[in-house]
Design an enzyme around this catalytic site. Structure first.
Site, PDB file in Angstrom:
ATOM      1  N   ARG A  56       0.839  -1.205   0.000  1.00 27.01           N
ATOM      2  CA  ARG A  56       0.000   0.000   0.000  1.00 27.01           C
ATOM      3  C   ARG A  56       0.872   1.252   0.000  1.00 27.01           C
ATOM      4  O   ARG A  56       0.553   2.253  -0.617  1.00 27.01           O
ATOM      5  CB  ARG A  56      -0.952  -0.016   1.211  1.00 27.01           C
ATOM      6  N   TYR A 108     -16.809  17.240 -14.403  1.00 25.91           N
ATOM      7  CA  TYR A 108     -17.247  15.848 -14.496  1.00 25.91           C
ATOM      8  C   TYR A 108     -18.351  15.573 -13.457  1.00 25.91           C
ATOM      9  O   TYR A 108     -18.243  16.011 -12.301  1.00 25.91           O
ATOM     10  CB  TYR A 108     -16.029  14.952 -14.265  1.00 25.91           C
ATOM     11  N   ASP A 180      -7.979  19.631 -13.060  1.00 20.31           N
ATOM     12  CA  ASP A 180      -8.251  18.327 -13.683  1.00 20.31           C
ATOM     13  C   ASP A 180      -7.818  18.450 -15.142  1.00 20.31           C
ATOM     14  O   ASP A 180      -8.470  19.128 -15.935  1.00 20.31           O
ATOM     15  CB  ASP A 180      -9.750  18.017 -13.558  1.00 20.31           C
ATOM     16  N   LYS A 205      -8.402   7.555 -18.971  1.00 20.78           N
ATOM     17  CA  LYS A 205      -8.739   8.185 -20.252  1.00 20.78           C
ATOM     18  C   LYS A 205      -7.514   8.236 -21.173  1.00 20.78           C
ATOM     19  O   LYS A 205      -6.967   7.206 -21.501  1.00 20.78           O
ATOM     20  CB  LYS A 205      -9.360   9.548 -19.986  1.00 20.78           C
TER      21      LYS A 205
HETATM   22  C1  LIG Z   1     -13.541  10.114 -16.050  1.00 22.30           C
HETATM   23  C2  LIG Z   1     -13.217  11.412 -15.461  1.00 22.30           C
HETATM   24  C3  LIG Z   1     -12.995  11.543 -14.094  1.00 22.30           C
HETATM   25  C4  LIG Z   1     -13.162  10.370 -13.141  1.00 22.30           C
HETATM   26  O1  LIG Z   1     -12.197   9.401 -13.321  1.00 22.30           O
HETATM   27  P1  LIG Z   1     -12.442   7.827 -13.052  1.00 22.30           P
HETATM   28  O2  LIG Z   1     -11.158   7.211 -13.436  1.00 22.30           O
HETATM   29  O3  LIG Z   1     -13.603   7.421 -13.906  1.00 22.30           O
HETATM   30  O4  LIG Z   1     -12.760   7.688 -11.604  1.00 22.30           O
HETATM   31  C5  LIG Z   1     -12.640  12.778 -13.602  1.00 22.30           C
HETATM   32  N1  LIG Z   1     -12.511  13.858 -14.406  1.00 22.30           N
HETATM   33  C6  LIG Z   1     -12.725  13.773 -15.734  1.00 22.30           C
HETATM   34  C7  LIG Z   1     -12.558  14.979 -16.590  1.00 22.30           C
HETATM   35  C8  LIG Z   1     -13.084  12.553 -16.299  1.00 22.30           C
HETATM   36  O5  LIG Z   1     -13.317  12.479 -17.621  1.00 22.30           O
END
Ligand SMILES: *Cc1c(COP(=O)(O)O)cnc(C)c1O
Length: 389
Positions: A56, A108, A180, A205
């Site tokens: 961890r 998001y 983000d 992504k």
């Molecule tokens: C998908 C996404 C998230 C969340 O991420 P996960 O890996 O699905 O938990 C956060 N911000 C954006 C812009 C996203 O497209």
């Protein structure tokens, strides 16, 4: 070790993508970072170990990913998590009950859910602001404002936030600017250069790019902030498995090859849709008709593969979604394959309906994640799917 490994920040983006944070396996010389599938590490003697005690806290595969993405963002420290949401959840543990957070109003859907249905109950005060206007961010500040969280381009409205302007506001108020950077990736946008304090990604992504894992990563410059995140990563334990880290690391090696293709396909598709459906129906920061085109060009070196199209009604959106053959109807984005989704009922279903309406996330909106297939096939697919709409 030879010099090419552990590449420093002066190297080009592609060289860093392939090498940064990685070195040949000390046991065998394997050029690929091994997948260290282990929960614990044998210690040499009481109080003596090789820097690894328990999975961890540390894992060599995870560390390679963390160093790699940190180098791509031009940051010093990376912390990987089991998902983008797990990452943000851990970041929010930096704050205390009573602290105030300013959040972009179009982020998001899961971010809104996390803030409104978990963190607000734990005492975090959240104000949502249209961060396209830095003045509104400044006006929302209180003496308890600990952080400003923005997503740019935003999901799914493709709004742009002026990162340098908001970073200046954050700095003046001694608040952290958290960005983000999932949509743009460090290939097209590097928020640290504009003054951001903390960047995070859903590695699920574009960074992974192959839709075969879930993950998140936070990157910082400041050593003290890094120490706190390191503590939260281990204490909270929302860590990714070694194999998922390895998949993400394999993905980042081709980020600089994939992103120009996503961008080229995104531009062609946005242009096609704008000519066919009318510019006012298409949202893409790389179109000269985007209201913030100049800012997007100043802040980003490319615009990526995310395009939003307004088909006016849920029925027309449903028709288009049912007709596509190359685009697949699915949540998520950033993979090599093209996806199409309906934000109001999918990614943003957790945003209350009246808030969605106020923002403009209408039932007719369709979001495209343009993959890296041949553009002609993607255009032909959309051409037939939109016939008569
Ligand atoms: C998908 C996404 C998230 C969340 O991420 P996960 O890996 O699905 O938990 C956060 N911000 C954006 C812009 C996203 O497209």
């Amino acid at each position: 070790m030879t010099k090419v490994f552990d590449t420093d920040l002066a190297a080009g983006f592609g060289t860093r993508a392939i090498h940064a944070g990685q070195r040949p396996d000390p046991l065998s010389g394997a050029i690929m970072t091994p997948v260290y599938l282990t929960s614990t590490y044998v210690q040499d003697a009481l109080g003596q170990n090789k820097g690894y005690e328990y999975g961890r806290g540390t894992n060599p595969t995870r560390e390679a990913l963390e160093r790699n993405v940190a180098a791509l963002e031009g940051g010093r420290h990376g912390f990987a998590f089991a998902s983008g949401m797990g990452c943000l959840d851990s970041i929010l543990k930096l704050f205390r009950s009573g602290d105030h957070l300013i959040c972009g109003e179009n982020v998001y859907g899961g971010t809104v859910r996390l803030l409104d249905q978990i963190w607000s109950h734990l005492g975090l005060q959240v104000t949502y602001v249209d961060t396209r206007d830095p003045q509104r961010v400044d006006d929302a500040r209180t003496d308890r404002t600990a952080a400003i969280l923005v997503e740019t381009p935003s999901n799914p409205l493709m709004r742009i936030t002026d990162l340098a302007a908001v970073a200046e506001i954050a700095r003046r108020g001694r608040a952290l600017l958290i960005v983000d950077n999932t949509f743009a990736t460090p290939y097209f946008q590097r928020p640290f250069e504009s003054g951001a304090d903390l960047i995070y990604h859903s590695t699920t992504k574009y960074l992974n790019g192959h839709s075969d894992m879930l993950g998140g990563i936070a990157i910082v410059q400041d050593d003290a902030l890094a120490d706190r995140l390191k503590f939260l990563q281990n204490a909270g334990g929302a860590v990714p498995g070694a194999f998922d880290c390895w998949l993400a690391l394999r993905g980042t090696k081709t980020l600089h090859l994939r992103m120009p293709c996503h961008d080229a396909n995104g531009r062609r598709i946005a242009t096609f849709l704008s000519e066919r459906m009318g510019a006012e129906r298409v949202r893409y920061p790389g179109l000269a008709t985007h209201p913030q085109y100049d800012l997007a060009r100043r802040q980003m070196s490319g615009f990526g593969g995310m395009v939003t199209l307004d088909l006016g009604t849920r029925e027309r959106a449903a028709t288009a979604l049912s007709r596509v053959r190359v685009f697949a109807l699915a949540e998520s984005l950033g993979g090599v394959e093209s996806l199409i989704s309906h934000p109001a009922s999918m990614t943003h279903a957790s945003v209350p309906a009246e808030r969605r309406a106020a923002l403009g996330i209408t039932d007719g909106l369709v979001r495209l994640s343009c993959g890296v297939e041949d553009a002609d096939d993607l255009l032909a697919d959309l051409d037939q799917a939109l016939r008569g709409l």
